[in-house]
Write a protein that holds these residues in place. Structure first.
Motif, PDB file in Angstrom:
ATOM      1  N   ARG A   1       1.287  -0.878  -0.149  1.00  0.00           N
ATOM      2  CA  ARG A   1       0.042  -0.035  -0.082  1.00  0.00           C
ATOM      3  C   ARG A   1       0.820   1.084  -0.192  1.00  0.00           C
ATOM      4  NH1 ARG A   1      -5.158  -1.243   1.130  1.00  0.00           N
ATOM      5  NH2 ARG A   1      -5.857   0.150   1.132  1.00  0.00           N
ATOM      6  N   PRO A   2       1.378   1.422  -0.735  1.00  0.00           N
ATOM      7  CA  PRO A   2       2.439   2.590  -1.187  1.00  0.00           C
ATOM      8  C   PRO A   2       1.121   3.756  -1.213  1.00  0.00           C
ATOM      9  CG  PRO A   2       2.272   1.282  -3.528  1.00  0.00           C
ATOM     10  CD  PRO A   2       2.036   0.979  -1.646  1.00  0.00           C
ATOM     11  N   ASP A   3       2.178   5.532  -1.814  1.00  0.00           N
ATOM     12  CA  ASP A   3       1.491   6.351  -1.597  1.00  0.00           C
ATOM     13  C   ASP A   3       1.274   6.841  -3.360  1.00  0.00           C
ATOM     14  OD1 ASP A   3       1.225   6.100   1.788  1.00  0.00           O
ATOM     15  OD2 ASP A   3       2.574   7.420   1.621  1.00  0.00           O
ATOM     16  N   ILE A   4       0.403   7.911  -3.349  1.00  0.00           N
ATOM     17  CA  ILE A   4       0.894   8.168  -4.459  1.00  0.00           C
ATOM     18  C   ILE A   4       0.241   9.836  -4.841  1.00  0.00           C
ATOM     19  CG2 ILE A   4      -0.302   8.192  -6.438  1.00  0.00           C
ATOM     20  CD1 ILE A   4      -1.047   5.337  -5.860  1.00  0.00           C
ATOM     21  N   THR A   5       1.579  10.148  -5.554  1.00  0.00           N
ATOM     22  CA  THR A   5       1.377  11.898  -4.802  1.00  0.00           C
ATOM     23  C   THR A   5       1.628  12.818  -6.583  1.00  0.00           C
ATOM     24  OG1 THR A   5       3.260  11.840  -3.119  1.00  0.00           O
ATOM     25  CG2 THR A   5       2.928  13.943  -3.897  1.00  0.00           C
ATOM     26  N   PHE A   6       0.273  13.539  -6.637  1.00  0.00           N
ATOM     27  CA  PHE A   6       0.230  14.254  -7.977  1.00  0.00           C
ATOM     28  C   PHE A   6       1.171  15.924  -7.997  1.00  0.00           C
ATOM     29  CE2 PHE A   6      -2.640  11.205  -7.138  1.00  0.00           C
ATOM     30  CZ  PHE A   6      -2.896  10.732  -8.865  1.00  0.00           C
ATOM     31  N   TYR A   7       1.663  16.262  -8.996  1.00  0.00           N
ATOM     32  CA  TYR A   7       2.198  17.221  -9.048  1.00  0.00           C
ATOM     33  C   TYR A   7       2.137  18.188 -10.508  1.00  0.00           C
ATOM     34  CZ  TYR A   7       5.586  15.383  -6.124  1.00  0.00           C
ATOM     35  OH  TYR A   7       6.327  14.809  -4.967  1.00  0.00           O
ATOM     36  N   THR A   8       2.164  19.353 -10.353  1.00  0.00           N
ATOM     37  CA  THR A   8       1.751  20.093 -11.575  1.00  0.00           C
ATOM     38  C   THR A   8       2.832  20.960 -11.776  1.00  0.00           C
ATOM     39  OG1 THR A   8       0.152  21.698 -12.138  1.00  0.00           O
ATOM     40  CG2 THR A   8       0.852  22.352 -10.514  1.00  0.00           C
ATOM     41  N   MET A   9       3.341  21.223 -13.119  1.00  0.00           N
ATOM     42  CA  MET A   9       4.484  21.905 -14.185  1.00  0.00           C
ATOM     43  C   MET A   9       3.640  23.478 -14.257  1.00  0.00           C
ATOM     44  SD  MET A   9       6.824  19.271 -14.237  1.00  0.00           S
ATOM     45  CE  MET A   9       7.869  20.193 -15.647  1.00  0.00           C
ATOM     46  N   GLN A  10       2.486  24.066 -14.016  1.00  0.00           N
ATOM     47  CA  GLN A  10       2.650  24.736 -13.698  1.00  0.00           C
ATOM     48  C   GLN A  10       1.676  25.664 -12.443  1.00  0.00           C
ATOM     49  OE1 GLN A  10      -0.528  25.137 -16.567  1.00  0.00           O
ATOM     50  NE2 GLN A  10       0.246  24.918 -18.480  1.00  0.00           N
ATOM     51  N   ASP A  11       2.571  26.694 -11.970  1.00  0.00           N
ATOM     52  CA  ASP A  11       2.765  26.996 -11.240  1.00  0.00           C
ATOM     53  C   ASP A  11       2.473  28.022 -11.138  1.00  0.00           C
ATOM     54  OD1 ASP A  11       2.675  27.481  -8.528  1.00  0.00           O
ATOM     55  OD2 ASP A  11       4.873  27.777  -7.587  1.00  0.00           O
TER      56      ASP A  11
END
Length: 699
Positions: free
Chosen positions: A475-485
């Motif tokens: 049960r790992p973690d899933i992280t979301f990122y965006t390139m448009q800061d």
């Protein structure tokens, strides 16, 4: 005849003394021997190759003396051997009495297909400024000699329309097709999700001997056979082309479907390495344009444990299929079409090069060179055809890297596994390149716990986000990122804790993603909306091996292939995780959505359509309601038909029972039933514990 009978009886079989004209067989008896004349009647007409169809004539060559003739022969062999094997002594340069060449040459190949490929590719080949090849087939000279003096207009042939290779895109309900392969069957269906079922388009038994594959734009379907590859298309699934390549195992299309590559390997019976043969075909004419062959060691890099890493040749992402490339020791060979020759006749020298990838939408190469001695590892972006380096990054203590291009070509992510100072363990970070921005800026991304294992990485296809699965255990973690800061830097959107997932499947349109737990996680599925950052559905497809989105991002399939012996088949889901229908199939091998042709609309046009989506959707809402009514009416009619059949059968049996009643009563009249009071009824109660649940109640 009498002498023949005497020898047969006596056992003396001197065949030389037998007169065959005296031998007469009984009428109608062939004694098990088929007449040669009968065989000729049954055989098909065989077309034999006559003349010199495997020989070409090359004009406009340099006229050189005997001292330079050997060098010219070596140059010509290097050029023409690229298209196939030249017969021993098959390259001839005629010379005059002084030993000076006459400016033309004869090249004889093993077969006519090689000669045709050489003719097509080397016509107008520029050897230097003064010598441009003019190539003809040797047999053509006889045809030229027979050219009549007076011009005769050619016969105008009746126009025969070709198969419409994009006909499926004209479906008035906007449905998509898919192909499945199971057992000995290959079938093509419409996905009729509105009625929660599939609609058969075409099916065929033993259509392929290995597997099937769609072309990148969905125009063609290929089947693989022992003798080569067949290409099918159109509404009637007509065979359009056949490509000869005995023992073919692998194939790959160029992005615009202009070319196809096929590959075969032949295992050596000695200790020598296996042989590899790669053929390049031009799809419009169906002709061979280039061959690459050699030992498997020439097509693999040092450290490749899996053997041949297909595709060996990778196509550039720019329009027109202009370039393709392959890697060898310390260099990358970039070939240009249609000449099929090395760009500028020079390969790109890169010491220790270990991996490369093309940008999906332009002719940019991303290249990885590992650390050598005191030189750091290096990631480079190289523009083709100029071969100019537009960006590079030096890396230290590198264990392994993996490059991920975003599908629109806007971003490149490089996953870098680095050694710690003790060299006993590794940690992971990401180098992010903004390829479309000025001077290609880049930045470094490191997750909060650098020692965590990176399980998976995936870009959003039409967008600017990406997702990473990281952590240990099931049960790992899933992280979301965006390139448009707002500051133009990568920004974390959020993290999902403890998910049963090890693979990421973005919708082709972005926004939605399936978090899948395949293999050891037994098919756990979570349908997630990244815009709203919420879970739409959580479900399971036990033993699921594959997850595939349709080209529109509306539907997704999960399938169990024959790697498992049970539960083979596929499930069809809506994008929000609602199950539409199940299709079980024994010995299930493949599920392939038919790709769609890229839209011709600009981003502005797409945004305008989205803004008026409610207006356009009314048409399809009305169509869906009509289909639902038709389906309901069909269901009602089917049920009424079943009810009528039941009532008819019941009435028929009732009449039959009344007709047989007197005979039955006559047969049972002598039987005396015991009085009802002599019978006793006893009731027995049996108690059984079905389940026990223990629950601690807090006071």
């Amino acid at each position: 005849m009498a002498e023949t009978v005497h020898m047969a009886v006596s056992g003396e079989h001197n065949l030389r003394s037998i007169k065959l004209e005296d031998v007469v067989l009984p009428e109608g008896d062939d004694m098990g021997i088929v007449s040669e004349d009968d065989e000729l009647e049954d055989e098909e007409d065989l077309s034999t190759e006559t003349g010199f169809g495997n020989t070409i004539v090359v004009d406009n060559l340099p006229q050189v003396g005997a001292d330079k003739c050997e060098k010219l022969v070596a140059v010509l062999k290097k050029i023409f051997a690229q298209f196939g094997e030249i017969r021993e002594g098959g390259l001839c340069l005629p010379a005059d009495e002084n030993g000076k060449t006459k400016g033309y040459a004869f090249v004889e190949y093993l077969d006519a297909e090689m000669a045709a490929a050489a003719l097509k590719t080397t016509q107008n080949y520029k050897l230097d400024k003064s010598h441009i090849f003019q190539v003809n087939m040797f047999d053509d000279f006889e045809k030229f000699e027979k050219t009549p003096v007076e011009y005769v207009s050619p016969e105008v042939k009746e126009y025969q329309p070709r198969e419409h290779l994009q006909s499926w895109m004209m479906d008035d309900r906007g449905r998509d097709q898919y192909a499945i392969r199971y057992g000995d069957e290959t079938e093509i269906y419409w996905n009729d999700a509105a009625q929660s079922r599939s609609e058969e388009v075409y099916r065929r038994s033993f259509w392929t001997e290995s597997y099937v594959q769609w072309s990148p734009r969905g125009s063609l379907l290929t089947t693989v056979h022992r003798q080569g590859v067949a290409v099918w298309g159109g509404p009637n699934w007509t065979r359009l082309l056949r490509f000869n390549h005995p023992g073919v195992q692998l194939l790959d299309f160029s992005p615009c479907e202009n070319f196809m590559m096929t590959c075969s390997t032949i295992e050596s019976q000695t200790r020598e390495p296996a042989k590899v043969l790669v053929k390049v075909f031009e799809m419009r004419a169906g002709t061979l344009v280039r061959e690459f062959k050699g030992a498997i060691t020439e097509f693999t890099m040092e450290g490749d444990r899996a053997g041949l890493n297909w595709p060996v040749f990778k196509w550039g992402g720019g329009e027109g299929d202009k370039y393709f490339a392959r890697m060898s020791k310390n260099q990358i060979h970039v070939y240009e079409t249609p000449e099929m020759s090395v760009l500028d006749k020079k390969s790109i020298k890169l010491e220790g090069v270990q991996d490369f990838e093309w940008c999906p939408t332009s002719d940019i190469l991303s290249v990885y060179q590992p650390e050598i001695g005191n030189q750091p590892a290096r990631i480079s972006l190289i523009q083709i055809p100029s071969k100019q380096e537009i960006r590079q990054k030096n890396l230290f203590s590198v264990s392994e890297i993996k490059m991920y291009w975003q599908s629109s070509g806007s971003y490149l992510a490089v996953r870098v596994d680095r050694f710690t100072k003790t060299k006993k363990s590794t940690y992971t970070g990401f180098e992010l390149f903004r390829v479309n921005e000025r001077e290609c800026p880049m930045e470094v991304l490191e997750i909060e716990n650098k020692t965590e294992k990176i399980v998976a990485f995936a870009w959003e296809p039409k967008g600017h986000r990406f997702a990473i699965i990281h952590g240990e255990g099931p049960r790992p973690d899933i992280t979301f990122y965006t390139m448009q800061d707002n500051l133009g830097r990568v920004k974390k959107i959020g993290t999902l804790k403890g998910k049963s997932a090890n693979t990421l499947f973005w919708s082709p349109q972005g926004k939605n993603i399936v978090l899948a737990g395949l293999k050891s996680l037994n098919g756990q599925l979570e349908f997630f909306n990244v815009d709203e950052f919420e879970t739409m559905a959580t479900t399971e497809h036990f033993m699921c091996t594959d997850v595939d989105w349709d080209p529109t991002g509306r539907y997704v399939t999960t399938s169990v292939t024959s790697v498992h012996q049970m539960e083979n088949g596929f499930n069809m889901w809506a994008f929000n995780g609602r199950l539409l229908y199940r299709t079980p199939r024994d010995r299930f091998f493949q599920f392939l959505w038919r790709p769609r042709i890229a839209t011709l609309l600009s981003e502005e046009d797409e945004e305008e359509i989205k803004s008026k989506l409610k207006t356009y959707s009314k048409k399809y809402d009305t169509m869906d309601e009509e289909l639902k009514l038709i389906q309901d009416s069909a269901d009602i009619e089917e049920r009424q038909d079943l009810l009528d059949k039941w009532n008819e059968w019941r009435q028929r049996k009732a009449i039959q029972s009344e007709e047989e009643r007197p005979a039955f009563e006559a047969l049972t009249a002598h039987l005396q039933l015991e009085a009802e009071e002599e019978c006793s009824i006893e009731e027995v109660t049996v108690e059984e514990i079905m389940n026990i649940n223990e629950e601690i109640i807090s006071m």
